[in-house]
Write an enzyme that holds these catalytic residues in place. Structure first.
Site, mmCIF file in Angstrom:
data_model
loop_
_atom_site.group_PDB
_atom_site.id
_atom_site.type_symbol
_atom_site.label_atom_id
_atom_site.label_comp_id
_atom_site.label_asym_id
_atom_site.label_seq_id
_atom_site.Cartn_x
_atom_site.Cartn_y
_atom_site.Cartn_z
ATOM 1 N N CYS A 171 1.054 -1.009 -0.312
ATOM 2 C CA CYS A 171 0.208 -0.027 -0.393
ATOM 3 C C CYS A 171 0.841 1.076 0.133
ATOM 4 O O CYS A 171 1.465 1.898 0.852
ATOM 5 C CB CYS A 171 -0.719 0.166 0.864
ATOM 6 S SG CYS A 171 -1.773 -1.725 1.264
ATOM 7 N N CYS B 194 -1.359 2.927 11.408
ATOM 8 C CA CYS B 194 -1.336 4.133 12.597
ATOM 9 C C CYS B 194 -1.697 4.029 12.776
ATOM 10 O O CYS B 194 -2.657 4.891 13.295
ATOM 11 C CB CYS B 194 -0.556 5.323 10.869
ATOM 12 S SG CYS B 194 -1.835 5.139 10.261
ATOM 13 N N PRO C 190 1.947 7.784 -0.477
ATOM 14 C CA PRO C 190 2.749 8.318 -1.206
ATOM 15 C C PRO C 190 4.176 7.987 -1.513
ATOM 16 O O PRO C 190 4.836 8.512 -1.794
ATOM 17 C CB PRO C 190 2.491 9.219 -0.697
ATOM 18 C CG PRO C 190 2.314 9.517 0.834
ATOM 19 C CD PRO C 190 1.569 8.271 1.299
#
Lengths: 437, 305
Positions: free
Chosen positions: A256, A379, A259
């Site tokens: 994943c 996160c 960015p």
């Protein structure tokens, strides 16, 4: 009538906040759409600062307004409410000079077509200036369902979680070690008049490229940013590369990737990696391309836009030595960076997230070579997404073996390690390292 | 923000550093220099030394009873006063001077261990957990509402000195959190301390350091840890006064009178207690330095016979 200077910035901030507070829009997206219209970079910085400060305290602001306004504001006054939040953020959180903040905000009432309510805005802001906000609990900022989870998962650490989630984070930088040593870049920062420091001793082992700036600033004003000598990345995210530590020449999947910060960091540490950066969103994958280009790492990774779960769509069948799954999650560990998470996450979001995380673990496991390592990271600070997710995976995957991580990665929780928001100055983050036998 | 910092011993130094990080400390209050050491020379407190190092003005009133001392504080126009192990009682008229009142960094999870020696008393009581509270001070001993707190585990081997150092660092962290919030315009919400669970941590007394072997071994082992490095536990063993730096409790039935030396070996000196056995591992003879039990025996103390 002449507008007071800065009233346009307050109008912009009001529109952004209204969209985030009342219409479920994402702060990042709204800011990205609104900021380019402001020509002065100082106005753009002000709008950003106002919006973040207001969202970090929206519960306290609402409580104050509820106390000060005899009848609750109806839905049609949502935009007015947003404007009041803009005013309170300037007075209470940013401590701007009161006369300027109040004048510009009252002016902005006219700017959003609410000239008839300018007197109310003026009166309320003057009162806030006089009395300050009534005391409110930091946890009031969090929805009840999340508070319930946290009270169960981290009873002794609640204060710290609520506190650090309410504070603006430091600006963490990642030195590009291919271009210069961290010590050299630290000098460059000091020469530019920016006070930077190194991580705490224990974290320094895990994040040897990290530098900390106490005060936020526009990344483009960092020395060498455009030339790719440095990136902005939280220290907890920087620890991922140390947890993964792929061997030179290894075939690595970042599942994943957007960015692209972690992919780039892996390549900076070990340019010989054969890295595949995968992301389901083609537009976001473009960000990975830009990140790698800025850091002069283009061509070092192969970029694929595809759903990680749809193996035939992207996998050539050759197993990976190392897989990074930075899984989609509740983002409960990065509330200080994305305060709108607390407005937008619903308890009903959790079950689909847990399902996706489990499915990603299962699918990516099959792409891993025997003896290879998968790092599961989120996160989030919810045990359901971390400890329990990994325990369930281990229970159904006989050839998966948890590997211990150094205690500097965080608190031991089941087979992984957890950082809570603020630990070592970083975001809340979870790491679990799994080896395929 | 204009901060006045009040503190005296080592414990307060990390907190002073945290407060001074952004050059906000306009004055440091600390106790007057006291005679110390063999020469009984007037010695500045650790906090005073740190303040001088940083070029911060130091004020050392004997107390706050005089009008002059209050006026001097008022003249500093403090927004906040931070009090960490200062050692002077502040009257209400002083607590009211700073805009945001007075914050205290206290080394326990209040209301457990109010008072003078919370760190040592926690270990002595066998607590598994300790922590730091940032408290809004009010009149009364450590009774104010808590603004922030953070906990830590007390390790089975932690001594008073080790826990002191960890809590001093944690205290600085919690204080820095509180100051960060204040800078962000957020006043942490005060939460009243619960009525239940209040205990008092009385000052450590040198007389308490004398171990009474009629007590259970576990209690004595905890006391040894708690009193290291000060006042350091001591006991009469085999007719000699020993200071005891390290010991462990053995869960062993013995049927012997308390205080009997049961065994002496490389592992330690095993003394019968009211319940169980205390194994003394590291000790110090009068005028000597700390040695292991093995070294003690090698030095010709053949106690086993």
């Amino acid at each position: 009538m002449k507008q007071s200077p800065g009233s346009q910035a307050r109008v912009t901030a009001t529109r952004v906040l209204d969209a985030v507070l009342h219409r479920g829009r994402s702060l990042k997206a709204e800011l990205a759409a609104a900021l380019p219209a402001l020509s002065d970079p100082r106005d753009r910085a002000l709008v950003e600062a106002i919006c973040f400060a207001a969202l970090r305290q929206h519960a306290a602001f609402n409580a104050a307004l509820a106390q000060w306004i005899p009848r609750p504001l109806p839905r049609r006054d949502d935009e007015l409410r947003a404007l009041l939040h803009v005013g309170l953020a300037q007075l209470v959180a940013l401590a701007l000079p009161a006369h300027a903040a109040v004048a510009a905000t009252v002016d902005a009432a006219r700017g959003i077509g609410r000239a008839h309510q300018a007197g109310l805005v003026n009166a309320l802001l003057r009162r806030a200036q006089r009395e300050g906000l009534p005391a409110s609990d930091l946890s009031a900022q969090w929805p009840q369902w999340l508070r319930t989870h946290l009270a169960r998962d981290w009873p002794a650490d609640l204060d710290g979680i609520y506190t650090h989630s309410a504070m603006p984070p430091p600006l963490w930088l990642r030195n590009n070690r291919l271009r210069q040593t961290r010590a050299d870049y630290l000098h460059a920062l000091h020469d530019a008049g920016l006070a930077a420091s190194l991580p705490q001793a224990a974290d320094d082992i895990l994040a040897p490229d990290a530098l900390r700036l106490e005060d936020s600033l526009a990344v483009t004003s960092l020395p060498g940013f455009a030339q790719g000598t440095v990136s902005v990345q939280d220290i907890s995210a920087q620890c991922v590369a140390a947890a993964l530590a792929p061997a030179p020449g290894a075939r690595v999947l970042d599942a994943c990737a957007a960015p692209g910060g972690k992919s780039a960091h892996l390549l900076e540490r070990e340019p010989s990696l054969r890295l595949t950066a995968l992301d389901v969103d083609a537009a976001r994958l473009e960000r990975v391309r830009e990140t790698l280009a800025r850091l002069q790492l283009e061509g070092r990774a192969s970029l694929r836009a595809a759903d990680a779960l749809d193996l035939p769509a992207w996998w050539d069948g050759e197993p990976f030595d190392t897989v990074l799954l930075d899984a989609p999650c509740s983002a409960s560990g990065i509330v200080r960076r994305q305060p709108d998470v607390l407005l937008h996450r619903r308890e009903s979001d959790l079950a689909p997230l847990l399902h996706t995380q489990a499915a990603l673990l299962d699918a990516l496991w099959t792409t891993l070579a025997r003896g290879g390592v998968l790092l599961y990271a989120t996160c989030s600070i919810l045990k359901a997404e971390n400890q329990a997710q990994i325990e369930a995976f281990l229970a159904r995957t006989p050839d998966a073996q948890p590997q211990p991580l150094h205690e500097a990665f965080g608190r031991l929780t089941g087979q992984g390690r957890q950082r809570l928001p603020g630990d070592g100055g970083g975001d809340g983050f979870f790491y679990a390292r799994l080896r395929r036998n | 923000m204009r901060i006045v910092f009040a503190g005296t011993p080592d414990f307060a130094v990390p907190s002073l550093r945290a407060a001074a990080q952004r050059n906000e400390v306009v004055a440091v209050y600390t106790q007057p220099d006291r005679p110390a050491g063999r020469g009984r020379e007037l010695t500045p407190s650790p906090v005073k030394r740190e303040a001088l190092l940083r070029g911060i003005e130091v004020v050392q009133p004997e107390n706050f009873r005089s009008v002059v001392s209050k006026q001097a504080l008022r003249a500093l126009r403090p927004d906040l006063m931070i009090v960490v192990a200062y050692g002077l009682i502040l009257p209400q008229s002083v607590l009211d001077i700073p805009t945001f009142g007075c914050w205290n960094v206290h080394a326990s999870l209040l209301p457990r261990w109010r008072g003078a020696a919370p760190i040592q008393r926690a270990i002595q009581a066998g607590d598994r957990e300790s922590g730091v509270c940032l408290m809004q001070m009010e009149k009364g001993l450590d009774t104010g509402p808590v603004l922030l707190s953070q906990s830590l585990e007390i390790g089975a081997q932690d001594t008073g000195g080790q826990l002191h150092d960890r809590l001093a660092a944690l205290g600085a962290q919690v204080l820095s959190d509180g100051l960060g919030l204040l800078r962000a315009g957020i006043r942490p919400a005060p939460r009243a301390q619960p009525e239940v669970g209040v205990t008092y941590a009385h000052k450590l007394d040198k007389a308490e350091a004398r171990l009474d072997f009629s007590q259970p071994a576990q209690v004595l082992a905890d006391t040894v840890r708690a009193f290291n490095p000060w006042p350091m536990a001591e006991a009469q063993v085999a007719g000699e006064r020993l200071r005891i730096h390290g010991a462990a409790a053995l869960d062993e039935a013995h049927g012997m009178p308390a205080g009997t030396l049961l065994r002496a070996g490389r592992e330690g000196l095993d003394v019968a207690c009211g319940q169980g056995v205390l194994r003394i591992r590291v000790l110090q003879r009068d005028g000597g330095k700390a040695i292991t039990a093995a070294d003690y025996l090698n030095a010709g103390r053949d106690l086993a016979r």
